[in-house]
Design an enzyme around this catalytic site. Structure first.
Site, PDB file in Angstrom:
ATOM      1  CB  CYS A 115     -50.165 -59.036  81.045  1.00 36.00           C
ATOM      2  SG  CYS A 115     -48.755 -58.362  80.190  1.00 36.00           S
ATOM      3  CG  HIS A 261     -50.159 -63.217  80.596  1.00 35.74           C
ATOM      4  ND1 HIS A 261     -50.355 -62.949  79.261  1.00 35.74           N
ATOM      5  CD2 HIS A 261     -49.133 -62.425  80.989  1.00 35.74           C
ATOM      6  CE1 HIS A 261     -49.488 -62.018  78.879  1.00 35.74           C
ATOM      7  NE2 HIS A 261     -48.734 -61.700  79.908  1.00 35.74           N
ATOM      8  CG  ASN A 291     -46.534 -61.164  76.712  1.00 39.11           C
ATOM      9  OD1 ASN A 291     -47.745 -61.029  76.565  1.00 39.11           O
ATOM     10  ND2 ASN A 291     -45.885 -60.730  77.781  1.00 39.11           N
TER      11      ASN A 291
HETATM   12  O1  UT7 Z   1     -46.400 -59.978  80.228  1.00 40.85           O
HETATM   13  C1  UT7 Z   1     -46.185 -58.843  81.007  1.00 40.85           C
HETATM   14  C2  UT7 Z   1     -45.261 -59.094  82.062  1.00 40.85           C
HETATM   15  N1  UT7 Z   1     -43.935 -59.263  81.557  1.00 40.85           N
HETATM   16  C3  UT7 Z   1     -43.180 -60.214  82.009  1.00 40.85           C
HETATM   17  O2  UT7 Z   1     -43.656 -61.000  82.781  1.00 40.85           O
HETATM   18  C4  UT7 Z   1     -41.737 -60.252  81.610  1.00 40.85           C
HETATM   19  C5  UT7 Z   1     -40.900 -60.613  82.786  1.00 40.85           C
HETATM   20  N2  UT7 Z   1     -39.487 -60.531  82.553  1.00 40.85           N
HETATM   21  C6  UT7 Z   1     -38.828 -61.361  81.692  1.00 40.85           C
HETATM   22  O3  UT7 Z   1     -39.454 -62.160  81.028  1.00 40.85           O
HETATM   23  C7  UT7 Z   1     -37.330 -61.276  81.631  1.00 40.85           C
HETATM   24  O4  UT7 Z   1     -36.892 -60.352  82.586  1.00 40.85           O
HETATM   25  C8  UT7 Z   1     -36.774 -60.867  80.221  1.00 40.85           C
HETATM   26  C9  UT7 Z   1     -36.944 -62.023  79.260  1.00 40.85           C
HETATM   27  C10 UT7 Z   1     -37.509 -59.648  79.713  1.00 40.85           C
HETATM   28  C11 UT7 Z   1     -35.305 -60.533  80.321  1.00 40.85           C
HETATM   29  O5  UT7 Z   1     -34.602 -61.632  80.868  1.00 40.85           O
HETATM   30  P1  UT7 Z   1     -33.545 -61.404  82.044  1.00 40.85           P
HETATM   31  O6  UT7 Z   1     -32.985 -62.719  82.327  1.00 40.85           O
HETATM   32  O7  UT7 Z   1     -34.250 -60.698  83.161  1.00 40.85           O
HETATM   33  O8  UT7 Z   1     -32.448 -60.520  81.343  1.00 40.85           O
HETATM   34  P2  UT7 Z   1     -31.932 -59.064  81.739  1.00 40.85           P
HETATM   35  O9  UT7 Z   1     -32.929 -58.032  81.399  1.00 40.85           O
HETATM   36  O10 UT7 Z   1     -31.427 -59.104  83.149  1.00 40.85           O
HETATM   37  O11 UT7 Z   1     -30.693 -58.903  80.787  1.00 40.85           O
HETATM   38  C12 UT7 Z   1     -29.557 -59.754  80.877  1.00 40.85           C
HETATM   39  C13 UT7 Z   1     -28.584 -59.389  79.787  1.00 40.85           C
HETATM   40  C14 UT7 Z   1     -28.276 -57.895  79.722  1.00 40.85           C
HETATM   41  O12 UT7 Z   1     -26.928 -57.760  79.347  1.00 40.85           O
HETATM   42  P3  UT7 Z   1     -25.815 -57.455  80.459  1.00 40.85           P
HETATM   43  O13 UT7 Z   1     -26.241 -56.162  81.093  1.00 40.85           O
HETATM   44  O14 UT7 Z   1     -25.844 -58.610  81.407  1.00 40.85           O
HETATM   45  O15 UT7 Z   1     -24.549 -57.364  79.660  1.00 40.85           O
HETATM   46  C15 UT7 Z   1     -29.146 -57.408  78.588  1.00 40.85           C
HETATM   47  O16 UT7 Z   1     -28.639 -56.262  77.956  1.00 40.85           O
HETATM   48  O17 UT7 Z   1     -29.123 -59.733  78.500  1.00 40.85           O
HETATM   49  C16 UT7 Z   1     -29.109 -58.573  77.654  1.00 40.85           C
HETATM   50  N3  UT7 Z   1     -30.277 -58.658  76.770  1.00 40.85           N
HETATM   51  C17 UT7 Z   1     -30.267 -59.329  75.604  1.00 40.85           C
HETATM   52  N4  UT7 Z   1     -29.297 -60.009  74.972  1.00 40.85           N
HETATM   53  C18 UT7 Z   1     -29.620 -60.578  73.795  1.00 40.85           C
HETATM   54  C19 UT7 Z   1     -31.513 -58.139  76.979  1.00 40.85           C
HETATM   55  N5  UT7 Z   1     -32.306 -58.465  75.946  1.00 40.85           N
HETATM   56  C20 UT7 Z   1     -31.563 -59.200  75.086  1.00 40.85           C
HETATM   57  C21 UT7 Z   1     -31.822 -59.806  73.857  1.00 40.85           C
HETATM   58  N6  UT7 Z   1     -30.838 -60.490  73.240  1.00 40.85           N
HETATM   59  N7  UT7 Z   1     -33.051 -59.772  73.271  1.00 40.85           N
END
Ligand code: UT7
Length: 334
Positions: A115, A261, A291
């Site tokens: 990134c 980014h 992204n």
């Molecule tokens: O560019 C390189 C650097 N990358 C970044 O900067 C990314 C940084 N991180 C993020 O953008 C966020 O962490 C994400 C968008 C990737 C994820 O969001 P989050 O709010 O951190 O969600 P999470 O990973 O904590 O997941 C929350 C819930 C989980 O379910 P449970 O365990 O609470 O039941 C996941 O399984 O959401 C679930 N989940 C989804 N649900 C529907 C994860 N991905 C999805 C999805 N659709 N696509």
């Protein structure tokens, strides 16, 4: 010592639009979840059978950037290509550009900083121009993510974020030290490499080992600890922007345009708030393209410029954070 300045910008996005609803047919996800957590509505994914790849898209963006710079391919002295999705394990994409654009036997390097790739690439090009070694440098950021993502529900936490695309910039020598790229700031913290990583194929984890593996081996898909990455991103973005401002005796009020980014709209909004910037001072296009890692800043900068949002004399700030961890910023007087 010279400064360097950007004199040509180009971008290329594959035609194929993949909406959040399209993804919900492949995996257990929803438009609502994706928009709420990331701001993304759609992304471009190269269609099967297309000629496009990171190098091919990079070449398409590069042709536009060179033309807009008012130069020809023969004026370019060096190529810097940033990608985490090269066409080949080796050689890198830079040499493919030299060939596809039918350039002389100029030097070409690839930057592997995910990134932060474009920020690092700009910095590398800037150093070559500063010392007078080269006059015109082509800097490309391009990514072909869609062929390497886990499109099942297992991969939903990563896959919905990433898109394909490319952007390019031509940098040239600037004799006025108050103009162009004023400074670049680069950082890394390798202890968090495992928080956002693709571990194979690699020399440590090679094809025969993957094929021989008895249990399901998904090490060739990206792994991300999203929450950990998010928390680090907002801190490092803020630090590295502040570092750039202090270095140039600028304050946040001097920022005319901030191009982060495009990792997650929520990260951009957090940083925007932290620096008290208005919507006009920040350019985001993650909604449309997702992204695109090393391509994201240069695609956004190109789009901002095409929309007349980058004007002569503007103070433009670029910043990125990502896998490595790596992060960095670029302060430009346009
Ligand atoms: O560019 C390189 C650097 N990358 C970044 O900067 C990314 C940084 N991180 C993020 O953008 C966020 O962490 C994400 C968008 C990737 C994820 O969001 P989050 O709010 O951190 O969600 P999470 O990973 O904590 O997941 C929350 C819930 C989980 O379910 P449970 O365990 O609470 O039941 C996941 O399984 O959401 C679930 N989940 C989804 N649900 C529907 C994860 N991905 C999805 C999805 N659709 N696509």
């Amino acid at each position: 010592m010279y400064n360097s300045k950007i004199i040509g910008l180009g971008k290329y996005l594959p035609d194929n639009v993949v909406t959040n609803d399209d993804l919900s047919k492949l995996m257990d996800t929803t438009d609502e979840w994706i928009q709420e957590r990331t701001g993304i509505k759609e992304r471009r994914w190269i269609e099967k059978g297309s000629e496009d790849s990171s190098a091919v898209m990079g070449a398409k963006a590069a042709r536009i950037a060179i033309e807009r710079a008012g130069l020809t391919k023969d004026d370019i002295d060096f190529i810097v290509f940033a990608t985490m999705t090269p066409d080949y394990y080796f050689p890198g994409c830079g040499v493919q550009i030299q060939d596809v654009l039918d350039m002389g036997t100029i030097g070409a390097i690839d930057i592997r900083n995910q990134c932060s790739g474009f920020v690092y690439a700009i910095s590398v090009a800037d150093q070559f121009i500063k010392t007078g070694m080269y006059k015109n440098i082509l800097v490309i950021g391009a990514e072909y993510h869609s062929n390497g993502l886990d499109k099942s529900t297992r991969g939903r936490g990563v896959t919905v974020i990433f898109g394909d695309g490319a952007g390019a910039a031509v940098l040239t020598r600037e004799e006025d030290n108050t103009k162009g790229i004023l400074s670049t700031h680069l950082h890394s913290q390798g202890k968090h490499a495992d928080k956002l990583i693709v571990t194979s194929p690699s020399i440590k984890h090679w094809i025969p080992e993957i094929l021989a593996s008895k249990k399901e081996d998904i090490s060739y898909f990206p792994y991300m600890d999203g929450t950990f990455v998010f928390k680090n991103a907002v801190v490092r973005f803020s630090e590295v922007i502040t570092e750039g401002l202090i270095k140039n005796n600028l304050s946040k009020d001097d920022i005319d345009l901030f191009i982060p980014h495009q990792a997650n709209l929520r990260i951009s909004q957090f940083v925007q708030q932290r620096f008290g910037l208005s919507d006009d001072q920040v350019f985001n296009n993650i909604t449309k393209y997702g992204n695109t890692t090393a391509a994201s800043i240069i695609i956004a900068l190109t789009e901002a410029w095409e929309q007349g949002k980058v004007k002569d004399g503007d103070t433009v700030v670029l910043a990125a954070f990502g896998s490595g961890f790596t992060w960095g910023s670029v302060i430009i007087k346009w």
